[in-house]
Design a protein around this motif. Structure first.
Motif, PDB file in Angstrom:
ATOM      1  N   UNK A 171     -16.372   0.726  10.099  1.00 52.92           N
ATOM      2  CA  UNK A 171     -15.960   1.479   8.912  1.00 52.92           C
ATOM      3  C   UNK A 171     -16.585   0.844   7.667  1.00 52.92           C
ATOM      4  N   UNK A 172     -17.760   1.328   7.297  1.00 50.77           N
ATOM      5  CA  UNK A 172     -18.471   0.749   6.173  1.00 50.77           C
ATOM      6  C   UNK A 172     -17.798   0.956   4.836  1.00 50.77           C
ATOM      7  N   UNK A 173     -16.972   2.008   4.704  1.00 48.55           N
ATOM      8  CA  UNK A 173     -16.316   2.306   3.426  1.00 48.55           C
ATOM      9  C   UNK A 173     -14.957   1.633   3.295  1.00 48.55           C
ATOM     10  N   UNK A 174     -14.578   0.806   4.259  1.00 51.73           N
ATOM     11  CA  UNK A 174     -13.280   0.160   4.257  1.00 51.73           C
ATOM     12  C   UNK A 174     -13.109  -0.687   2.997  1.00 51.73           C
ATOM     13  N   UNK A 175     -11.932  -0.582   2.369  1.00 56.45           N
ATOM     14  CA  UNK A 175     -11.673  -1.343   1.146  1.00 56.45           C
ATOM     15  C   UNK A 175     -10.213  -1.760   1.098  1.00 56.45           C
ATOM     16  N   UNK A 209       1.609   8.945  -0.420  1.00 57.44           N
ATOM     17  CA  UNK A 209       1.177   9.860  -1.483  1.00 57.44           C
ATOM     18  C   UNK A 209       0.407  11.075  -0.971  1.00 57.44           C
ATOM     19  N   UNK A 210      -0.032  11.032   0.289  1.00 60.14           N
ATOM     20  CA  UNK A 210      -0.765  12.165   0.857  1.00 60.14           C
ATOM     21  C   UNK A 210       0.173  13.049   1.677  1.00 60.14           C
ATOM     22  N   UNK A 211       0.891  12.457   2.635  1.00 58.75           N
ATOM     23  CA  UNK A 211       1.758  13.234   3.514  1.00 58.75           C
ATOM     24  C   UNK A 211       3.175  13.403   3.003  1.00 58.75           C
ATOM     25  N   UNK A 212       3.622  12.516   2.104  1.00 56.30           N
ATOM     26  CA  UNK A 212       4.953  12.620   1.546  1.00 56.30           C
ATOM     27  C   UNK A 212       6.046  11.946   2.352  1.00 56.30           C
ATOM     28  N   UNK A 213       5.740  11.434   3.558  1.00 56.85           N
ATOM     29  CA  UNK A 213       6.765  10.821   4.381  1.00 56.85           C
ATOM     30  C   UNK A 213       7.017   9.366   3.966  1.00 56.85           C
ATOM     31  N   UNK A 237     -11.753   9.524  -0.435  1.00 57.62           N
ATOM     32  CA  UNK A 237     -11.154  10.650  -1.156  1.00 57.62           C
ATOM     33  C   UNK A 237      -9.672  10.432  -1.454  1.00 57.62           C
ATOM     34  N   UNK A 238      -8.981   9.672  -0.633  1.00 53.63           N
ATOM     35  CA  UNK A 238      -7.555   9.414  -0.866  1.00 53.63           C
ATOM     36  C   UNK A 238      -7.294   8.012  -1.408  1.00 53.63           C
ATOM     37  N   UNK A 239      -8.343   7.244  -1.653  1.00 56.56           N
ATOM     38  CA  UNK A 239      -8.181   5.841  -2.044  1.00 56.56           C
ATOM     39  C   UNK A 239      -7.410   5.682  -3.348  1.00 56.56           C
ATOM     40  N   UNK A 240      -7.713   6.499  -4.333  1.00 60.34           N
ATOM     41  CA  UNK A 240      -7.046   6.372  -5.634  1.00 60.34           C
ATOM     42  C   UNK A 240      -5.546   6.605  -5.511  1.00 60.34           C
ATOM     43  N   UNK A 241      -5.147   7.543  -4.662  1.00 61.55           N
ATOM     44  CA  UNK A 241      -3.724   7.839  -4.492  1.00 61.55           C
ATOM     45  C   UNK A 241      -2.986   6.637  -3.902  1.00 61.55           C
ATOM     46  N   UNK A 242      -3.590   5.958  -2.936  1.00 60.46           N
ATOM     47  CA  UNK A 242      -2.948   4.793  -2.343  1.00 60.46           C
ATOM     48  C   UNK A 242      -3.020   3.575  -3.270  1.00 60.46           C
ATOM     49  N   UNK A 243      -4.101   3.438  -4.004  1.00 62.85           N
ATOM     50  CA  UNK A 243      -4.202   2.335  -4.971  1.00 62.85           C
ATOM     51  C   UNK A 243      -3.126   2.443  -6.036  1.00 62.85           C
ATOM     52  N   UNK A 244      -2.779   3.683  -6.404  1.00 62.21           N
ATOM     53  CA  UNK A 244      -1.762   3.895  -7.438  1.00 62.21           C
ATOM     54  C   UNK A 244      -0.399   3.379  -7.011  1.00 62.21           C
ATOM     55  N   UNK A 245      -0.137   3.310  -5.707  1.00 66.18           N
ATOM     56  CA  UNK A 245       1.132   2.763  -5.234  1.00 66.18           C
ATOM     57  C   UNK A 245       1.328   1.341  -5.741  1.00 66.18           C
ATOM     58  N   UNK A 251      -5.485   5.194   6.329  1.00 64.91           N
ATOM     59  CA  UNK A 251      -5.063   3.805   6.201  1.00 64.91           C
ATOM     60  C   UNK A 251      -5.343   2.980   7.458  1.00 64.91           C
ATOM     61  N   UNK A 252      -5.651   1.705   7.218  1.00 67.91           N
ATOM     62  CA  UNK A 252      -5.697   0.695   8.261  1.00 67.91           C
ATOM     63  C   UNK A 252      -4.720  -0.392   7.833  1.00 67.91           C
ATOM     64  N   UNK A 253      -3.732  -0.685   8.671  1.00 70.36           N
ATOM     65  CA  UNK A 253      -2.725  -1.701   8.358  1.00 70.36           C
ATOM     66  C   UNK A 253      -2.964  -2.890   9.269  1.00 70.36           C
TER      67      UNK A 253
END
Length: 290
Positions: free
Chosen positions: A122-126, A276-280, A146-154, A90-92
């Motif tokens: 970061x060319x893949x930044x979305x 969704x990846x680390x659970x924290x 690879x983790x984008x779908x998990x964060x998008x689901x939030x 993530x980039x916030x």
């Protein structure tokens, strides 16, 4: 080839154009043939593999052509975003007022996404969600595909707590906290939204958290349960509490140049969610003030 900066693509339709530039000049008539010739000569038009196409490249129906979208005389937005957090996923970012989240209209390089790609490489930044150009505050970007779908689901599954703040008039007609629910659909002109009768599809919780009787305005905390376009602006205006400096709601003001002295007083203050990846549990807060 630069990493995705201002890059668009088109699949060539059936047709009898001899050269690629002939099609581009006709299809994008407002840009002009001379501009396309210059872009081809400068190596800014590519095939699907990323190989530059020449000025005399033939027209091939079905071919995917990629190009850098440019805006002539693009105005510079004199405000900077701040990166608040970066990890492998993530980039916030704290987005300022007036800066669009992604390229749109007359802004390409002067968008948050393009600035970040150039600054970070970061060319893949979305972006995982978007804020209106007029709204300031937090935007989350995905770094790892690879983790984008998990964060998008939030966002898609409403498992993220979004809190906004706004400055708007005080009103003795309302008792807070309250919830505004309505049906929001596309309006006129095309970029505005409107409320109609029917099953509500937009819900916002509204709290008055600070009063300023000397100015007749208050600070409101807004918690959207849905994510309709312009939902917060429209809901506040419908309650007779238009957000300060809103040029679109309740009435559309005449188009004019941005007045940097009068930003829309709406801020995406915080985002909280279970990772969704680390659970924290994670929470981020904007450092901007209204």
């Amino acid at each position: 080839m630069q990493p995705g900066v201002g890059r668009s693509s088109i699949q060539l339709p059936p047709g009898d154009w001899a050269l690629l530039v002939d099609f581009l000049a006709e299809h994008f008539a407002r840009i002009g043939r001379e501009v396309w010739i210059a872009r081809l000569q400068q190596g800014k038009v590519f095939d699907a593999r990323g190989e530059p196409l020449s000025v005399d490249a033939p027209f091939v129906a079905g071919q995917v052509v990629r190009y850098f979208r440019e805006v002539e005389h693009e105005p510079r937005i004199p405000f900077e975003a701040n990166i608040l957090h970066r990890d492998e996923h993530l980039l916030v970012v704290d987005k300022p007022h007036f800066l669009p989240t992604v390229p749109a209209g007359r802004f390409v390089r002067e968008s948050l996404l393009m600035r970040l790609k150039l600054a970070t490489g970061l060319g893949s930044l979305a972006p995982l969600h978007r804020l209106d150009r007029e709204t300031a505050g937090l935007v989350l970007f995905s770094i790892d595909e690879r983790s984008r779908a998990a964060y998008s689901a939030l966002f898609a599954e409403r498992r993220i707590d979004k809190v906004y703040e706004a400055l708007a008039p005080l009103s003795p007609a309302h008792r807070f906290p309250l919830q505004r629910s309505s049906r929001i659909v596309a309006g006129e002109p095309f970029f505005r939204m409107r409320e109609i009768d029917g099953e509500p599809n937009a819900h916002t919780q509204i709290e008055l958290i600070e009063t300023h009787h000397d100015t007749g305005r208050g600070r409101y905390r807004l918690r959207p349960q849905t994510g309709k376009k312009h939902q917060l602006r429209l809901h506040m205006a419908a309650l007779g509490l238009p957000i300060e400096n809103d040029r679109w709601y309740p009435d559309l003001l005449d188009e004019s140049e941005d007045d940097y002295r009068k930003p829309l007083k709406l801020l995406a203050r915080s985002l909280a969610f279970e990772d969704p990846v680390g659970g924290e549990q994670r929470e981020f807060k904007s450092r901007f003030e209204l």
